[in-house]
Design a protein around this motif. Structure first.
Motif, short mmCIF file in Angstrom:
data_model
loop_
_atom_site.label_atom_id
_atom_site.label_comp_id
_atom_site.label_asym_id
_atom_site.label_seq_id
_atom_site.Cartn_x
_atom_site.Cartn_y
_atom_site.Cartn_z
N GLU A 54 0.86 -1.19 0.00
CA GLU A 54 0.00 0.00 0.00
C GLU A 54 0.89 1.24 0.00
O GLU A 54 1.62 1.50 0.94
CB GLU A 54 -0.91 -0.01 1.23
N GLN A 55 0.82 2.00 -1.11
CA GLN A 55 1.78 3.09 -1.29
C GLN A 55 1.34 4.39 -0.63
O GLN A 55 2.17 5.24 -0.31
CB GLN A 55 1.96 3.34 -2.79
N ASN A 56 0.02 4.56 -0.46
CA ASN A 56 -0.50 5.85 -0.01
C ASN A 56 -0.79 5.89 1.49
O ASN A 56 -0.87 4.86 2.14
CB ASN A 56 -1.76 6.19 -0.80
N SER A 57 -1.01 7.11 2.00
CA SER A 57 -1.31 7.27 3.42
C SER A 57 -2.81 7.09 3.67
O SER A 57 -3.24 7.02 4.81
CB SER A 57 -0.88 8.65 3.89
N TYR A 108 3.59 4.83 5.40
CA TYR A 108 3.17 5.92 6.29
C TYR A 108 2.74 5.36 7.64
O TYR A 108 2.28 4.22 7.72
CB TYR A 108 1.99 6.70 5.68
N ASN A 122 8.24 3.22 0.40
CA ASN A 122 7.91 2.91 -0.99
C ASN A 122 9.17 2.71 -1.81
O ASN A 122 10.12 3.47 -1.67
CB ASN A 122 7.08 4.03 -1.61
N GLY A 158 1.74 12.24 -5.54
CA GLY A 158 1.57 10.80 -5.66
C GLY A 158 2.61 10.09 -4.80
O GLY A 158 3.66 10.66 -4.48
N ALA A 159 2.33 8.85 -4.44
CA ALA A 159 3.22 8.11 -3.52
C ALA A 159 4.63 7.95 -4.09
O ALA A 159 5.62 8.08 -3.37
CB ALA A 159 2.62 6.74 -3.22
N HIS A 174 -6.34 10.93 -1.88
CA HIS A 174 -5.16 10.42 -1.16
C HIS A 174 -3.92 11.29 -1.35
O HIS A 174 -3.04 11.29 -0.51
CB HIS A 174 -4.86 8.95 -1.53
N GLN A 175 -3.84 12.07 -2.45
CA GLN A 175 -2.64 12.91 -2.63
C GLN A 175 -2.56 14.01 -1.56
O GLN A 175 -1.48 14.32 -1.07
CB GLN A 175 -2.60 13.50 -4.04
N ASN A 226 -1.37 12.26 1.52
CA ASN A 226 0.08 12.00 1.41
C ASN A 226 0.89 13.27 1.73
O ASN A 226 1.84 13.24 2.51
CB ASN A 226 0.47 11.58 -0.02
#
Length: 364
Positions: A124-127, A147, A164, A270-271, A296-297, A300
């Protein structure tokens, strides 16, 4: 022992480049690992993955269209079809483990892998976790995150903080700053801004920069401007009178040099972009893309802003705020140093290898 791994996901560079970084790390640890990618037909991964030297299967899957509801009529059929395709791919390839990196194609494969008793790992790349990953997370063996606070979305016992993955061309770059500036035809005695809006460009960043071009020239500041395809011709024409100070590119392949040349970066959130910026340790002004899933940005970017590791301008406020925020940051050496020091603490240049080792623990 032969290890077989499926890596599923894609849709954007933000999903594909980390996936390839994980594959390369697995190969580095165990060169005989057999890797198969699964992506969405017609998307960027169908071209980028083979270029990186890996085989890929494409699924008939599409994402939810948030702006035009009528375009979602075929979604249930496409999902049903891609679940059947996934079952067949798993039966043929027989992986020891399946990795999902996000993007439409990761759901059908991981869903079917979980039903077949194949261990799964989610990256999972995003916060702010996506809905598909939250559903898959219930049955995943491990969830690699970048995160803190992710237990809001996933079972805490499965979380592994890895960061990431970043392309090795960036994380291991040794290009000196003078040489990087020279590559872009820029001078070493001027401050330099690098503006980048993701692989497709960013409308608000592009439109916010255009009226500021004369100020760049007046203040003797240089700009490396990646516009994306739609805005390239417009930007080129606008920059023509300031050729010495403004360098316009549709797309930049040598991202390591662009980062190294910059004193300040203006970027989407972006992540992948954030992971790269933490590794290259640059003061950054984020303009999050407001229409990303679950916004999500913004989430992040705020994660960094709250740690004094970045500045933020809302997409709708770029026109009013960009000039002031950017030029006052360039004059404020203390703030630039603070942002640089704080973002550097968040970088993990070895995230790809950390994730690869977590994957290998799931192979019996």
């Amino acid at each position: 022992m032969q290890r077989k791994v499926i890596i599923a996901g894609g849709g954007t560079g933000g999903h594909i480049f980390p996936a390839i970084a994980i594959a390369n790390a697995l190969k580095k640890i165990h060169p005989d690992t057999e890797i198969l990618f699964v992506g969405a037909k017609g998307k960027m991964e169908m071209e980028k993955v083979p270029q990186a030297g890996y085989p890929i299967e494409g699924l008939e899957i599409a994402g939810l269209n948030r702006s035009n509801i009528f375009k979602n009529i075929l979604l249930p059929f496409k999902l049903w079809k891609s679940l059947r395709q996934s079952k067949k791919i798993l039966r043929t390839f027989q992986p020891d483990v399946a990795i999902g990196v996000g993007g439409y194609a990761s759901f059908p494969i991981l869903n079917r892998a979980q039903k077949s008793g194949i261990p799964t790992l989610i990256q999972e790349q995003n916060s702010f976790a996506g809905k598909a990953n939250m559903i898959l997370g219930k049955k995943a063996a491990k969830i690699c995150v970048a995160y803190d606070g992710m237990e809001k979305f996933f079972p805490a016992s499965k979380l592994v903080m890895t960061g990431n993955p970043v392309r090795s061309s960036i994380s291991q770059s040794v290009i000196p700053k003078p040489e990087a500036l020279q590559q872009f035809g820029l001078r070493t005695d001027r401050q330099t801004v690098f503006a980048v809006g993701g692989s497709l460009g960013a409308k608000s960043i592009n439109e916010g920069l255009t009226p500021l071009l004369s100020s760049f020239a007046e203040k003797n500041i240089q700009l490396i401007w990646q516009t994306g395809k739609p805005y390239y011709e417009t930007a080129l024409a606008a920059a023509a009178p300031y050729g010495e100070h403004i360098k316009v590119y549709e797309f930049i392949n040598t991202m390591d040099a662009a980062y190294k040349a910059a004193d300040v970066v203006l970027s989407r959130a972006g992540a992948l972009a954030i992971a790269e910026l933490c590794v290259v340790k640059k003061p950054v002004i984020f303009v999050p893309y407001p229409y990303a899933a679950e916004d999500h940005q913004t989430s992040n970017a705020m994660n960094l802003v709250n740690k004094q590791a970045g500045l933020i301008i809302r997409d709708s406020e770029v026109g009013a705020q960009l000039g002031n925020t950017l030029f006052s940051l360039l004059q404020n050496k203390a703030l630039m140093e603070q942002l640089e020091n704080n973002i550097a603490k968040l970088g993990n240049p070895n995230a790809d290898e950390t994730i690869a080792r977590e994957v290998l623990t799931l192979i019996k």
